[in-house]
Design an enzyme around this catalytic site. Structure first.
Site, PDB file in Angstrom:
ATOM      1  N   LYS A  57      35.594  41.166  34.738  1.00  0.00           N
ATOM      2  CA  LYS A  57      36.413  40.568  35.792  1.00  0.00           C
ATOM      3  C   LYS A  57      35.541  40.223  37.000  1.00  0.00           C
ATOM      4  O   LYS A  57      35.662  39.145  37.592  1.00  0.00           O
ATOM      5  CB  LYS A  57      37.558  41.526  36.183  1.00  0.00           C
ATOM      6  CG  LYS A  57      38.640  41.609  35.107  1.00  0.00           C
ATOM      7  CD  LYS A  57      39.654  42.721  35.310  1.00  0.00           C
ATOM      8  CE  LYS A  57      40.621  42.737  34.117  1.00  0.00           C
ATOM      9  NZ  LYS A  57      41.600  43.824  34.128  1.00  0.00           N
ATOM     10  N   GLN A 101      42.895  48.870  37.720  1.00  0.00           N
ATOM     11  CA  GLN A 101      42.738  48.859  36.258  1.00  0.00           C
ATOM     12  C   GLN A 101      43.538  50.002  35.629  1.00  0.00           C
ATOM     13  O   GLN A 101      43.475  51.144  36.084  1.00  0.00           O
ATOM     14  CB  GLN A 101      41.235  48.984  35.909  1.00  0.00           C
ATOM     15  CG  GLN A 101      40.924  48.847  34.431  1.00  0.00           C
ATOM     16  CD  GLN A 101      41.222  47.449  33.869  1.00  0.00           C
ATOM     17  OE1 GLN A 101      41.135  46.453  34.566  1.00  0.00           O
ATOM     18  NE2 GLN A 101      41.584  47.393  32.608  1.00  0.00           N
ATOM     19  N   ASP A 124      48.160  41.123  39.213  1.00  0.00           N
ATOM     20  CA  ASP A 124      48.577  41.511  37.865  1.00  0.00           C
ATOM     21  C   ASP A 124      50.036  41.135  37.596  1.00  0.00           C
ATOM     22  O   ASP A 124      50.472  41.129  36.441  1.00  0.00           O
ATOM     23  CB  ASP A 124      48.457  43.039  37.696  1.00  0.00           C
ATOM     24  CG  ASP A 124      47.189  43.448  36.974  1.00  0.00           C
ATOM     25  OD1 ASP A 124      46.777  42.720  36.050  1.00  0.00           O
ATOM     26  OD2 ASP A 124      46.633  44.503  37.317  1.00  0.00           O
TER      27      ASP A 124
HETATM   28  N1  GUN Z   1      44.645  47.442  31.298  1.00  0.00           N
HETATM   29  C1  GUN Z   1      44.856  46.725  30.164  1.00  0.00           C
HETATM   30  N2  GUN Z   1      45.334  45.491  30.456  1.00  0.00           N
HETATM   31  C2  GUN Z   1      45.428  45.439  31.814  1.00  0.00           C
HETATM   32  C3  GUN Z   1      45.843  44.420  32.716  1.00  0.00           C
HETATM   33  O1  GUN Z   1      46.262  43.315  32.337  1.00  0.00           O
HETATM   34  N3  GUN Z   1      45.782  44.740  34.039  1.00  0.00           N
HETATM   35  C4  GUN Z   1      45.355  45.972  34.480  1.00  0.00           C
HETATM   36  N4  GUN Z   1      45.343  46.186  35.796  1.00  0.00           N
HETATM   37  N5  GUN Z   1      44.962  46.931  33.662  1.00  0.00           N
HETATM   38  C5  GUN Z   1      44.991  46.663  32.326  1.00  0.00           C
END
Ligand code: GUN
Length: 307
Positions: A57, A101, A124
């Site tokens: 990311k 995350q 998100d």
């Molecule tokens: N963990 C697995 N997929 C995601 C996601 O789309 N966003 C976040 N913040 N954590 C994750």
């Protein structure tokens, strides 16, 4: 029965590159208004898969001109400390997007943390304000993986009106928002889950299948209608012949004999999730500046739009 050569392998890397190009252009345009999109990424603990996702990311952010700020917290961080950090990021005008995350360590209440994020910085799309907005069809920040799947479906099929879409899995991150987005695109939507009766027969009626169950190769050809389009969200690590490899929730080789198009794993949905996170960071920056927002009704307002 298909000849495998007639099947479209949906190229998520190429689609993600197109989204990221649009993001790069939008970031440059925002900078002309002295707006510098910035994304805060918060990682608690040292889950190896989460570390890889966070690194990717941050890399994509740099490539698109988005400033990223990493907060790596130890596994024993308290909920109160994490909430304090989020309050600071909410109040910081130089931060446009906040991503925590998941999963979080068991002693932290995930829902309380997600609800603490300012909905306008919730890249998100997990805050209840954005979840509710999506189900009402409002133009809000939407979860990245389902939005990425929608891009791939529109690229592959164009108009989705009247298609029967089956979503396998009902998680808050993928299954439920996926169903909402498909409904918004005028699909007839069925959501299958662990308690569904006759799941395979229902799935076999679908024009579109989105598999998001987290079980390696669960759906083989017997689950799929000839000519259907399959989006495989699963990323499962398995041991095969002494080697670790990534496979989806769909048995790819088996599915090839019946489907018209399918995403591979890796190289399908995965790259789209990160690309859509960057797009959401740009959208969040615009939403925080009503004069720049595509939602603005002010005639004189410049309007930056990315598709
Ligand atoms: N963990 C697995 N997929 C995601 C996601 O789309 N966003 C976040 N913040 N954590 C994750």
């Amino acid at each position: 029965m298909n000849s495998p050569s007639s099947v479209t392998i949906i190229d998520g890397k190429a689609a993600a590159a197109r989204v990221l190009n649009d993001v790069r252009d939008a970031v440059s345009a925002l900078k002309e208004y002295d707006l510098h999109p910035a994304l805060a990424v918060v990682l608690v603990g040292h889950d190896p898969a989460s570390q890889v996702y966070v690194r990717n990311k941050v890399l994509r952010a740099e490539e698109t001109g988005i400033r990223s700020v990493e907060h790596k917290l130890t596994v024993d961080t308290t909920e109160a400390e994490l909430l304090d950090l989020i309050a600071g990021l909410n109040a910081d005008p130089a931060i446009n997007g906040i991503l925590v995350q998941l999963p979080l360590p068991a002693h932290i209440d995930e829902n309380r943390v997600l609800q603490a994020i300012d909905p306008l910085k919730d890249v998100d799309g997990f805050h209840s304000e954005n979840v509710g907005g999506l189900s009402q069809g409002r133009d809000v920040l939407t979860p990245c993986t389902p939005s990425g799947c929608m891009h791939l479906l529109h690229d592959t099929l164009g108009d989705l009106n009247g298609k029967h879409a089956v979503v396998v899995g009902r998680s808050n991150i993928v299954g439920k928002p996926m169903a909402a987005l498909l409904l918004q695109a005028n699909c007839t939507v069925t959501v299958l889950h662990s308690r569904s009766v006759n799941a395979r027969e229902l799935c076999r009626q679908a024009d579109i299948v989105v598999a998001a169950v987290g079980r390696p190769r669960m759906l083989d050809a017997s689950w799929l209608k000839p000519g259907s389009v399959v989006i495989d969200v699963g990323i499962n690590r398995i041991d095969e012949g002494g080697k670790t490899r990534l496979v989806g929730d769909v048995d790819f080789d088996s599915a090839l004999s019946v489907v018209s198009a399918i995403t591979p794993v890796p190289g399908g949905v995965g790259p789209m999730t990160i690309a859509l996170l960057m797009k959401n960071t740009v959208s969040a920056t615009q939403l925080q500046q009503p004069a720049l927002s595509t939602h603005s009704t002010r005639a004189e307002a410049p309007c930056l739009s990315i598709s």
